[in-house]
Motif scaffolding. Structure first.
Motif, short mmCIF file in Angstrom:
data_model
loop_
_atom_site.label_atom_id
_atom_site.label_comp_id
_atom_site.label_asym_id
_atom_site.label_seq_id
_atom_site.Cartn_x
_atom_site.Cartn_y
_atom_site.Cartn_z
N GLY A 11 20.25 46.81 49.73
CA GLY A 11 20.14 46.65 51.19
C GLY A 11 21.33 45.89 51.74
N GLY A 14 22.47 45.73 55.37
CA GLY A 14 21.44 45.35 56.35
C GLY A 14 21.66 43.97 56.94
N ALA A 15 20.71 43.60 57.80
CA ALA A 15 20.85 42.36 58.58
C ALA A 15 20.80 41.10 57.72
N ILE A 16 19.86 41.04 56.80
CA ILE A 16 19.74 39.83 55.97
C ILE A 16 21.03 39.63 55.17
N GLU A 42 23.40 50.42 48.20
CA GLU A 42 22.87 50.93 49.47
C GLU A 42 22.44 52.39 49.30
N ILE A 43 21.89 52.95 50.36
CA ILE A 43 21.59 54.38 50.37
C ILE A 43 22.83 55.11 50.89
N VAL A 87 16.73 43.35 48.44
CA VAL A 87 16.46 43.15 49.86
C VAL A 87 16.12 44.49 50.52
N GLY A 88 16.73 45.55 50.03
CA GLY A 88 16.66 46.86 50.70
C GLY A 88 15.27 47.46 50.70
N ILE A 108 10.88 53.23 45.83
CA ILE A 108 12.20 52.57 45.74
C ILE A 108 12.18 51.58 44.57
N GLN A 112 14.29 51.23 41.07
CA GLN A 112 15.12 50.04 40.83
C GLN A 112 14.64 49.27 39.60
N VAL A 129 12.94 40.51 47.99
CA VAL A 129 12.83 40.02 49.37
C VAL A 129 12.18 41.11 50.25
N ASN A 131 9.96 43.75 51.95
CA ASN A 131 8.50 43.72 52.06
C ASN A 131 7.82 45.05 51.76
N HIS A 187 3.14 36.94 50.49
CA HIS A 187 4.02 36.72 51.64
C HIS A 187 3.51 37.59 52.79
P1 NAX Z 1 17.62 46.06 57.53
O1 NAX Z 1 16.85 47.27 57.96
O2 NAX Z 1 18.65 45.48 58.43
O3 NAX Z 1 18.35 46.37 56.14
C1 NAX Z 1 17.72 47.02 55.09
C2 NAX Z 1 18.77 47.78 54.34
O4 NAX Z 1 18.18 48.32 53.17
C3 NAX Z 1 19.37 48.95 55.14
O5 NAX Z 1 20.78 48.80 55.20
C4 NAX Z 1 18.97 50.17 54.33
O6 NAX Z 1 19.95 51.19 54.35
C5 NAX Z 1 18.81 49.55 52.93
N1 NAX Z 1 18.01 50.34 52.00
C6 NAX Z 1 16.92 51.11 52.26
N2 NAX Z 1 16.50 51.72 51.14
C7 NAX Z 1 17.31 51.31 50.14
C8 NAX Z 1 17.41 51.61 48.77
N3 NAX Z 1 16.54 52.44 48.19
N4 NAX Z 1 18.39 51.02 48.05
C9 NAX Z 1 19.27 50.18 48.61
N5 NAX Z 1 19.25 49.88 49.93
C10 NAX Z 1 18.29 50.43 50.68
O7 NAX Z 1 16.50 44.98 57.12
P2 NAX Z 1 16.66 43.42 56.87
O8 NAX Z 1 16.42 42.70 58.17
O9 NAX Z 1 17.89 43.15 56.11
O10 NAX Z 1 15.34 43.16 55.99
C11 NAX Z 1 15.23 43.70 54.68
C12 NAX Z 1 13.85 43.48 54.13
O11 NAX Z 1 13.52 42.10 54.05
C13 NAX Z 1 12.72 44.13 54.93
O12 NAX Z 1 11.85 44.80 54.02
C14 NAX Z 1 12.01 42.94 55.54
O13 NAX Z 1 10.64 43.21 55.80
C15 NAX Z 1 12.17 41.91 54.46
N6 NAX Z 1 11.98 40.50 54.84
C16 NAX Z 1 11.42 39.68 53.92
C17 NAX Z 1 11.21 38.34 54.16
C18 NAX Z 1 10.60 37.46 53.14
O14 NAX Z 1 10.37 36.27 53.44
N7 NAX Z 1 10.26 37.91 51.93
C19 NAX Z 1 11.56 37.75 55.48
C20 NAX Z 1 12.57 38.55 56.24
C21 NAX Z 1 12.37 40.04 56.16
O15 NAX Z 1 11.35 40.40 57.05
#
Ligand code: NAX
Length: 328
Positions: A11, A14-16, A42-43, A87-88, A108, A112, A129, A131, A187
């Motif tokens: 991921g 992405g934003a995180i 990434e994808i 994270v992704g 996914i 992985q 990370v 969800n 979580h």
């Molecule tokens: P974003 O949607 O900004 O980024 C996610 C990224 O993952 C995207 O760039 C997407 O292309 C990539 N992705 C999707 N499928 C993939 C794969 N199979 N292999 C590699 N990359 C892949 O989301 P972001 O804000 O960065 O959040 C990421 C995740 O963190 C979400 O699932 C979110 O729910 C979760 N969180 C978890 C938290 C925690 O405390 N455990 C808190 C923050 C966040 O909500």
């Protein structure tokens, strides 16, 4: 010169990751004397955006960053990785139930998990990370039979950090005064920040904050619903604070936990406190500084706490049942 540590991150566009990767590269996770190689996964649709992130990493000229590799192939991405931060995933879309999200993200983590099993270094340590992070970590763990189970964890550190700040504010002290914060369970909204063991300035938090109604009410609600409050305010989910928590999680897993304190990590239960063995459940843990940890045992939990601890276990069992076909 120390051999660089290979840190695989999914991921990555992405934003995180946009806040987290730069801090990892600056040495805030593994220390200012540990060189690292980032392996960013990434994808295919996000590879172009990821190349922009890499340009920015290049432009920081981080002395500790000995290389950056990017790929949309999990097998390449986890090759020889020592640390993996997953994270992704797919975000929860409008009208999507939690069970829909679990089903959408499950595959996914089978892919992985297998890729980690087949390619990662022998000392691989994983934090999920993305969800629903506990259940995603459970799926990855089940699909990596050659990796010791305790190497798979999920992140509840953001909940711990949130709890710490709320308590410090209420008590009028610095966050560093708040210790022994244990997050129990999933979580999700059922997670239990067990305030009965928390200490503030070395004293029981319940003696410092005598307003039990606040502890059981506003405090718990603020921590449990903080993710939603941030989405409502920012129009986007927690990103910098989540990246910070992932850094805290791996940093604190890599060094001995200070005497008398503990941290929170979702780890495979070995049956402690009656939690079903094998569930990916957040407990208070202590780390040994060599990559190992132990769940803190023998805490005196009230009936009130036990009820909360059971409720979040029930939710985790339900999540596990939704993905049972993905577990081996
Ligand atoms: P974003 O949607 O900004 O980024 C996610 C990224 O993952 C995207 O760039 C997407 O292309 C990539 N992705 C999707 N499928 C993939 C794969 N199979 N292999 C590699 N990359 C892949 O989301 P972001 O804000 O960065 O959040 C990421 C995740 O963190 C979400 O699932 C979110 O729910 C979760 N969180 C978890 C938290 C925690 O405390 N455990 C808190 C923050 C966040 O909500």
């Amino acid at each position: 010169m120390t051999t660089p540590v290979r840190v695989a991150v999914t991921g990555a566009a992405g934003a995180i990751c946009y806040s987290m990767l730069f801090r990892i590269a600056a040495g805030e996770m593994l220390g200012k004397d540990t060189p690292i190689i980032l392996q960013l996964i990434e994808i295919p649709q996000a590879m172009q955006a990821l190349s922009g992130v890499v340009m920015e990493l290049d432009d920081c000229a981080f002395p500790l960053l000995h290389g950056v590799e990017i790929t949309d192939d999990a097998n390449k991405g986890f090759k020889d990785a020592n640390v993996a931060i997953l994270v992704g995933g797919r975000p929860r879309g409008p009208g999507m139930l939690r069970s829909d999200l679990i089903q959408a993200n499950g595959p996914i983590f089978t892919t992985q998990g297998k890729a980690i099993n087949d390619n990662a270094a022998d000392d691989i340590r994983v934090v999920v990370v993305g969800n629903p992070c506990n259940t995603n970590a459970l799926i990855a763990m089940h699909n990596a039979p050659d990796v010791p189970r305790e190497r798979f964890t999920a992140m509840t550190r953001l909940d711990e950090n949130r709890a710490k700040t709320q308590l410090a504010r209420k008590a009028g002290v610095l966050v560093s005064e708040v210790t022994n914060v244990g997050i129990w369970g999933n979580h999700s909204n059922t997670m239990f920040p067990s305030f009965e063991q928390i200490k503030i300035g070395g004293k029981a938090a319940t003696d410092v904050i005598t307003d039990r109604e606040w502890l059981e009410g506003e405090f718990m609600k603020t921590v449990q619903l903080r993710g939603k409050a941030i989405i409502d305010a920012r129009g986007a989910s927690s990103a910098a604070s989540a990246g910070n928590a992932a850094i805290d999680h791996i940093r604190d897993w890599s060094r001995p936990t200070p005497a008398g304190d503990w941290i929170s990590m979702a780890v495979p239960s070995q049956g402690q406190y009656g939690i079903e063995e094998g569930l990916m459940y957040s407990f208070p843990v202590r780390c040994d500084g060599k990559g190992g940890y132990e769940i803190v045992e023998g805490l005196d939990l009230s009936d009130y706490a036990m009820e909360k601890i059971r409720a979040t276990e029930t939710e985790l069992k339900e999540e596990r049942d939704v993905v049972k076909d993905l577990l081996k």
